[in-house]
Design an enzyme around this catalytic site. Sequence first.
Site, PDB file in Angstrom:
ATOM      1  CG  ASP A  21      -2.258   1.261   1.028  1.00 19.02           C
ATOM      2  OD1 ASP A  21      -2.264   1.888   0.088  1.00 19.02           O
ATOM      3  OD2 ASP A  21      -2.583   1.266   1.978  1.00 19.02           O
ATOM      4  CG  ASN A  69      -7.790  -1.870  -4.866  1.00 22.78           C
ATOM      5  OD1 ASN A  69      -7.018  -2.741  -4.901  1.00 22.78           O
ATOM      6  ND2 ASN A  69      -8.136  -1.176  -4.553  1.00 22.78           N
TER       7      ASN A  69
HETATM    8  C1  IPE Z   1      -5.534  -2.523  -0.681  1.00 23.92           C
HETATM    9  O1  IPE Z   1      -4.882  -1.558  -0.415  1.00 23.92           O
HETATM   10  C2  IPE Z   1      -5.020  -3.563  -1.820  1.00 23.92           C
HETATM   11  C3  IPE Z   1      -4.470  -3.653  -1.860  1.00 23.92           C
HETATM   12  C4  IPE Z   1      -2.893  -3.159  -1.537  1.00 23.92           C
HETATM   13  C5  IPE Z   1      -4.214  -4.133  -3.593  1.00 23.92           C
HETATM   14  P1  IPE Z   1      -6.230  -0.586  -0.717  1.00 23.92           P
HETATM   15  O2  IPE Z   1      -5.471   1.211  -1.093  1.00 23.92           O
HETATM   16  O3  IPE Z   1      -7.446  -1.181  -1.275  1.00 23.92           O
HETATM   17  O4  IPE Z   1      -6.566  -0.110   1.185  1.00 23.92           O
HETATM   18  P2  IPE Z   1      -7.817   0.346   1.461  1.00 23.92           P
HETATM   19  O5  IPE Z   1      -8.798   1.091   1.177  1.00 23.92           O
HETATM   20  O6  IPE Z   1      -6.948   2.274   1.957  1.00 23.92           O
HETATM   21  O7  IPE Z   1      -8.369   0.344   3.102  1.00 23.92           O
HETATM   22  C1  IPE Z   2      -1.184   0.515  -3.241  1.00 19.50           C
HETATM   23  O1  IPE Z   2      -1.277   1.781  -3.768  1.00 19.50           O
HETATM   24  C2  IPE Z   2      -2.061  -0.331  -5.313  1.00 19.50           C
HETATM   25  C3  IPE Z   2      -3.410  -0.717  -5.226  1.00 19.50           C
HETATM   26  C4  IPE Z   2      -3.391  -0.456  -4.144  1.00 19.50           C
HETATM   27  C5  IPE Z   2      -3.221  -1.411  -6.331  1.00 19.50           C
HETATM   28  P1  IPE Z   2      -2.537   2.591  -3.654  1.00 19.50           P
HETATM   29  O2  IPE Z   2      -2.905   2.693  -4.432  1.00 19.50           O
HETATM   30  O3  IPE Z   2      -3.789   1.985  -2.244  1.00 19.50           O
HETATM   31  O4  IPE Z   2      -1.560   3.649  -2.946  1.00 19.50           O
HETATM   32  P2  IPE Z   2      -2.278   4.648  -1.615  1.00 19.50           P
HETATM   33  O5  IPE Z   2      -2.909   3.864  -0.676  1.00 19.50           O
HETATM   34  O6  IPE Z   2      -3.674   5.795  -2.094  1.00 19.50           O
HETATM   35  O7  IPE Z   2      -1.653   5.270  -1.796  1.00 19.50           O
HETATM   36 MG    MG Z   3      -4.086   2.424  -0.826  1.00 19.73          MG
END
Ligand code: IPE
Ligand code: IPE
Ligand code: MG
Length: 251
Positions: A21, A69
């Site tokens: 993340d 997502n």
């Molecule tokens: C969790 O991250 C999903 C992945 C790493 C693929 P998210 O960024 O989607 O999670 P939330 O929305 O902050 O809980």
């Molecule tokens: C994790 O990074 C990747 C996926 C969830 C696919 P994020 O895209 O959630 O990045 P932040 O949490 O918005 O910084």
């Molecule tokens: Mg995220």
Amino acid sequence: MDLKEKIDPDKLPKHIAIIMDGNGRWAKSRGEMRVFGHQNGVESVRQTSTAAAELGVKFLTLYAFSTENWKRPKCEVDALMNLLVLTLNSELGTLMENNIRLRAIGDLTHLQPGCYSQLMETMEKTSNNNRMDLVLALNYSGRWEIAEAARRIAVEVAAGKLDPESINPDTFKEYLETREIPDPELLIRTSGENRVSNFLLWQIAYSELYFSAKLWPDFRKDDLYEAIIDYQNRERRFGMISEQIKQVTDK
Ligand code: IPE
Ligand code: IPE
Ligand code: MG
């Protein structure tokens, strides 16, 4: 002494799961588009996978795309899917050199057709590798997986193939996506968020949780080593008391 040497090879987790993340925030802090963060996260995937394989970890599960997502802006979802196809292609060499087998969990049939076929191709090409399994969680959520297991069980019960009295946690596990994979001893989440976001809900019942403040594109081998060392300094009691655990480990 470098960090890697501080790791006790006899207490290595067999399975590490990671919620990757912070890509979006990493890009934003540089004044870039979110997709730039996802692109830079690929290097972290490469470093973490090779470090885990070199150590002797047998399973590494990476949360790459959750069921939730899909709710992101379409341009980001499309960019992530394109990046997945490109990365599966470009990283085949790394997987082969490191003898890593690619696997996947999640509702794969609902991935875009190009993604699905690239995934199947890379899994097939790496299917004889046996040093470590790299498991990508794609279109995955823990609640989906548990509901899907319940649905499959119901179908078997309705068809008279399964006795409802035989259902218990051990038999239930056989209907999960991870039926052939041991539960992760260690779950890592990057980016400073302290939540599990629908990841491996069944499997993490007794996992040790490790939260790193690093954003995923900054995560390197040493960060993985630090997480493992932290894990190795914990006492896992599984509901027992400390004295009982010491008796077992002293034997
Ligand atoms: C969790 O991250 C999903 C992945 C790493 C693929 P998210 O960024 O989607 O999670 P939330 O929305 O902050 O809980
Ligand atoms: C994790 O990074 C990747 C996926 C969830 C696919 P994020 O895209 O959630 O990045 P932040 O949490 O918005 O910084
Ligand atoms: Mg995220």
